[in-house]
Design a protein around this motif. Sequence first.
Motif, short mmCIF file in Angstrom:
data_model
loop_
_atom_site.label_atom_id
_atom_site.label_comp_id
_atom_site.label_asym_id
_atom_site.label_seq_id
_atom_site.Cartn_x
_atom_site.Cartn_y
_atom_site.Cartn_z
N ALA A 149 0.46 -1.17 0.16
CA ALA A 149 0.07 -0.08 -0.02
C ALA A 149 0.96 1.11 0.23
O ALA A 149 2.02 1.05 0.35
CB ALA A 149 -0.90 -0.16 1.52
N LEU A 154 -5.11 0.84 -0.35
CA LEU A 154 -4.61 -0.21 -1.32
C LEU A 154 -6.35 -0.32 -1.90
O LEU A 154 -7.00 -0.43 -1.54
CB LEU A 154 -3.34 -0.75 -0.42
CG LEU A 154 -3.82 -1.93 -0.08
CD1 LEU A 154 -3.19 -2.98 0.09
CD2 LEU A 154 -4.26 -1.67 1.00
N GLY A 192 -1.57 1.28 -5.71
CA GLY A 192 -1.89 2.48 -4.65
C GLY A 192 -1.86 3.40 -5.45
O GLY A 192 -1.54 3.32 -7.01
#
Length: 773
Positions: A431, A451, A472
């Motif tokens: 993420a 994410l 992300g």
Amino acid sequence: MDEDVNAAPPTRLRAGCARLPEAPAWLDDVTGDEALAWVAERRAEAWARHASPDLDRLTRELTEVLDAPDRLPPVVSRAGMLYSFWTDADHPRGVWRRASWLSYVSGAPFRADRTIEPTEWELLLDLDALAGEWNRPLVWGGAKVLTTGPRAGGRALVTLSDGGSDTSVTREYDLDERRFIDVEDGGFLRQPSKGSLTWGDEEGEAVIVSADFGPGSLSSAGYPRQARRLSRGSDVDDAQVLVTAAPGSAAAGAVRDPWGRTWLTTMPSLYATRIWLLPEDAVCPTGAAAARAALSGETHPTLPPPTPEGDVVPTGAIRLDVPESSSAGIGRDWLTIELRAPWEVDGRSYAPGTLLGANLTDYLAGRRDLEVLFAPSPSTTLTSATWTRNHLVLTLLDDVASRLEVCTPPAPGSPAGAGWAHHWVDLTGAADLPGGPAPDSSQLRPGRPLLSVSASALDPTGSDYLWVSASGWTTPSTLAVGRLTAEGELTGMAVVRQAPARYDATGVVVTQHVATSADGTHVPYFEIGRPAGPDGTLGPVLVHAYGAFGVSLTPGYEPVTGKAWLERGGTYVVANTRGGGEYGPAWHQVALGAGRHLVVEDLTAVIESLVDRGVTRAGSVAVHGSSAGGLLVGELLVRHPDLLGAAVLEAPLLDLRRYTHLLAGPLWVPELGDPDDEAQWAWMCEHSPYELLEPGRTYPPVLLLSSTRDDRVHPAHARTMAWRLARLGQKVTYVESAEGGHSGYATSPQRARTSALIHAFAWKHATGSAETR
């Protein structure tokens, strides 16, 4: 592959707009000479007005991004091979290809002790060469590879369209000989329609087809009302009639699941579905006379009587007793039911958004032993579910960030009452990491990683291996493969592809905030950009929104926006308004019909929040929306022009008075309302941008984009809006592409040019909009 998308729609149903200039009727004729001459003139004007070396440079850069040779190739596993459709500078329309697993993983980045070898791709079909051979602007629509029987991996059903329209054809393709199989040689063919063609048996000797079968076979929205099973070498008029939807329905279909069962469906409307299991020994009506009778509602000796709702299914078909508003999922031995409305069964009540599980055989036999697999909370909702051989993998949204959960049903022979096991999959390492300036009071759960993840089974019939992808806003996509253990834990996960960065994200910070809408509802939005510089200024702001049909806007790497906007210093905002699916059915359903005003109020609140926080100032932010998002931006344009510096509307739905008489419009009545019902039009008229323009009022510059080949949202929506804005003396730019369908582009160069124009237009009119925090 010709299709009937060119006929002019019915006479206008205009009412109460005497003060507004009336657009000429010839703009409705999609490929009429007068209309196309007007389109060409507007397009030439647009490109001449916005032409510049910077636009040319940006177009080249975006083309390089979209055609980068080291980008992540999408793959699917079929019959022991990995298949991929790929475009690049040498193949703008694309090639279909395949590779062995061994060759594909040789390029994986997870083995530091081994030299990465390029994947050896086997070319199956070259669309550029085929387009030249057929003299048509072919666009890829997907392929279904036969995975069972002696021809497994040797035959496929390939779908193509002219120019990217929804109307397409499907033809059988011989993967060994690299050729389409003509009907005269026993090949399967689906004629042009918005239907489908899928395999109907294990040997590839039958297909299931839904298509335009002649008069009465299409719904008012243009989708097939009937599905048939066709044997090799037979005429479609002699095929078995599997299912016929009642008159007035939206569509019908049939499909054979991975475990060999055939399921029949009818759609009374956009958000309602009826489902039947077709037993192997069921006797289906056959022949043209029976098919026509089923469509017209007439009697025929071989036809069973219609159901109470008017559908026609073979005698012996077993109705799946689930709410029509729900979504049913089928595994090898299990049934899942995702609820969109409250449901009470056997004295128990379940809330919308709940996912229930049951043994399929027991459920069909009448038992209602249901287990709650997922229960929504104020912040979490289910977005998708996928079966492996022994597990169900859920993708959940938690305040619009994704996570995965593995649900494992009790094994055969488990004690009575044994429940499902649950395991979380931790992917937070992929993420966007928290960072940037100190959180302010508008941030939503500051400090947590953001994410999107998705999961899909490699082979739901044979293994518990799982594809897992994650990305992300500033983190390029990663594709990994892993295996679920018997207990449902993900093990041995290995990255097989990792896309490199496509733009310079140095200093770009991702945060999530909430705005307060007019009714007090908290509306989340993502903000992606660099913090204020030493002089306290921020870059221009581009806001993207959709707000309809339960579609969720989630984090994800957007290299085009990154290159064209973020790298340049702009701030990108994604608004999660009601009408979407970010918080489950209620988040969507509250904005249906007369609740449409909530979507506009939510987007207004997001922009006002940006102004209040000093990210931008009123009257300079650029807002972008596509399709139903174009409707939303159009509503904001006519209601609050003072908030905007520019509006970009792609393939927009703008004329709500007539939309149900334009192409697929009738399908969307449950979402937007019926304008032919004057009681509904009383509130709908407040949401029709085309109707709400006012003479004498100044609107911000508008960029309208459409496609002549869009047979979903009629280009008349954008054409007439552009015409009316121009007649009112407003600054409007109109570009209609010759191909591309609803997406507006068919090749990467076309997408790059359109995207460059969108971002250059937005930048020009939003430049200088940021104030200090």
